[in-house]
Design an enzyme around this catalytic site. Structure first.
Site, PDB file in Angstrom:
ATOM      1  N   LYS A 113       0.816  -1.216   0.000  1.00 19.99           N
ATOM      2  CA  LYS A 113       0.000   0.000   0.000  1.00 19.99           C
ATOM      3  C   LYS A 113       0.846   1.261   0.000  1.00 19.99           C
ATOM      4  O   LYS A 113       0.454   2.274  -0.573  1.00 19.99           O
ATOM      5  CB  LYS A 113      -0.933   0.009   1.229  1.00 19.99           C
ATOM      6  CG  LYS A 113      -2.110  -0.927   1.078  1.00 19.99           C
ATOM      7  CD  LYS A 113      -3.245  -0.554   2.010  1.00 19.99           C
ATOM      8  CE  LYS A 113      -4.455  -1.440   1.757  1.00 19.99           C
ATOM      9  NZ  LYS A 113      -5.517  -1.259   2.740  1.00 19.99           N
ATOM     10  N   LYS A 196      -5.190  -9.668  -6.419  1.00 19.67           N
ATOM     11  CA  LYS A 196      -6.369  -9.943  -5.588  1.00 19.67           C
ATOM     12  C   LYS A 196      -7.536  -9.041  -5.989  1.00 19.67           C
ATOM     13  O   LYS A 196      -7.322  -7.883  -6.374  1.00 19.67           O
ATOM     14  CB  LYS A 196      -5.899  -9.718  -4.145  1.00 19.67           C
ATOM     15  CG  LYS A 196      -6.889  -9.493  -3.114  1.00 19.67           C
ATOM     16  CD  LYS A 196      -6.210  -9.239  -1.771  1.00 19.67           C
ATOM     17  CE  LYS A 196      -6.155  -7.744  -1.489  1.00 19.67           C
ATOM     18  NZ  LYS A 196      -5.843  -7.393  -0.111  1.00 19.67           N
ATOM     19  N   LYS A 199     -11.307  -3.527  -3.579  1.00 17.54           N
ATOM     20  CA  LYS A 199     -12.138  -2.320  -3.722  1.00 17.54           C
ATOM     21  C   LYS A 199     -11.342  -1.196  -4.360  1.00 17.54           C
ATOM     22  O   LYS A 199     -11.905  -0.297  -4.963  1.00 17.54           O
ATOM     23  CB  LYS A 199     -12.560  -1.831  -2.335  1.00 17.54           C
ATOM     24  CG  LYS A 199     -13.683  -2.605  -1.706  1.00 17.54           C
ATOM     25  CD  LYS A 199     -14.005  -1.998  -0.343  1.00 17.54           C
ATOM     26  CE  LYS A 199     -14.232  -3.083   0.660  1.00 17.54           C
ATOM     27  NZ  LYS A 199     -13.876  -2.761   2.030  1.00 17.54           N
TER      28      LYS A 199
END
Ligand code: TYM
Length: 332
Positions: A113, A196, A199
């Site tokens: 991230k 993966k 969202k």
């Protein structure tokens, strides 16, 4: 020694998708028969990346509606916004003082991230797994049903519980058990079988949202990336996209992947995709419809969240108080 108690959470950041459903939320439902269950809308976690305040507040409602529509019963399970229970943040501070930086440096999700420019990432993004440990430990939760991507965070939560117990010479915190269940513990993007389903993926075609209608689901599976090999076969290495679709089919129909392969071995990809679309629409449309109805009555939803927060506080506060006492803090 510890009462069996389940805790899990989901970030209220936009629509839930098939990965959240098959990897986690669907598995939360049966625990309601056997365990006391605490399910949390993790808004403290959500602000580790920028959020619009109005959207965040609404997203907590929408996510609560999604959980209820998926089968979480607010009369038995505790459903609440994390920010309404101060014990999470309070315990997180204590735990952060016991967590070596080396443990956090190993967290792959932070690396993914934060990207290349780690110096610009917020401290909250880095310490996020400590807050997750606090979420679990402040309820003395014994079982935590999650998707595969949370496994490392749960191992850390166990290490942190052990660090607290050692530091204060107690067995105050249980070591929570990760429950990674079912055929679809890691649902992949429909555009890239090595990524993966998420969202935060820019492309809405990468995921099936629980709010998607039948047309959207059909379009997304039709456009889902596949390969040029004939038939349907299991080869996770060389056919990751087909493997993902087989996994989704197996999970949605509650059968083993091998059975799906047997059933569709001779089928063309387009026929398999079309059967998968029918199955997904049949399974998801009742959820979408229920969500819509729940969202029409905002007052009731807010009542559920308020009541959930009160019940969550009742569970968390005595545990926090005892933890504070062990540390030598003042809290009566
Ligand atoms: P979140 O919001 O990213 O995801 C919610 C749940 O969905 C699972 N999941 C998936 N499972 C299979 N395939 C996928 N593609 C997929 N994407 C998501 C996740 O594993 C998760 O179980 N940090 C957590 C929320 C949280 C939490 C907690 C969970 C906060 N505190 C304490 C357990 C205990 C998160 O961001 O989940």
């Amino acid at each position: 020694m510890f009462k069996p108690r389940v805790l899990s959470g989901v970030q209220p950041t936009g629509n839930l998708h098939l990965g959240n459903y098959l990897g986690a939320i669907r598995n939360w439902v049966p625990f309601q028969q056997t365990h006391e269950c605490v399910y949390m809308l993790a808004d403290l976690h959500a602000i580790t990346v920028p959020q619009d305040p109005i959207k965040l507040r609404q997203s907590v409602r929408e996510t609560a509606a999604a959980l209820i529509a998926c089968g979480i019963n607010p009369n038995t399970s505790v459903i609440f916004p994390q920010s309404a229970v101060s014990a999470h943040a309070e315990l997180a501070w204590v735990l952060s003082c016991l967590t070596p930086l080396g443990w956090l440096n190993r967290m792959t999700q932070f690396k993914d991230k934060a990207g290349k420019n780690k110096d610009n990432a917020g401290l909250g993004l880095y310490s996020y797994p400590v807050l997750m440990a606090a979420d679990i430990l402040t309820y003395h939760a014994t079982h935590v049903p999650v998707g595969e991507d949370q496994k490392q965070h749960l191992e850390l939560a166990r290490d942190i519980a052990g660090a607290f117990n050692r530091a204060y010479g107690t067995e105050f915190f249980p070591l929570p058990e990760p429950m990674i269940m079912g055929e679809a513990t890691r649902v992949m993007s429909l555009r890239d079988g090595k990524k993966k389903m998420s969202k935060s993926d820019e492309s809405d075609y990468s995921r099936i949202n629980l709010t998607d209608d039948a047309d959207a689901i059909a379009q997304k599976f039709k456009k889902a990336k596949t390969d040029t090999i004939e038939g349907i076969s299991w080869d996770a290495e060389n056919r990751p996209e087909i493997a993902n679709l087989i996994t989704i089919y197996a999970a949605l129909s509650d059968i083993k992947k091998e059975e799906v392969v047997q059933q569709f071995a001779g089928a063309q990809t387009s026929a398999f995709k079309s059967a998968l679309t029918d199955l997904a629409v049949a399974k998801l449309s009742p959820i979408t419809a229920k969500m819509r109805v729940l969202l029409e009555d905002v007052d009731s939803l807010d009542g559920i969240l308020k009541n959930g927060a009160e019940r969550a506080n009742e569970l968390a506060q005595p545990i926090l108080k005892n933890a504070y006492n062990l540390v030598g803090f003042w809290r009566s």
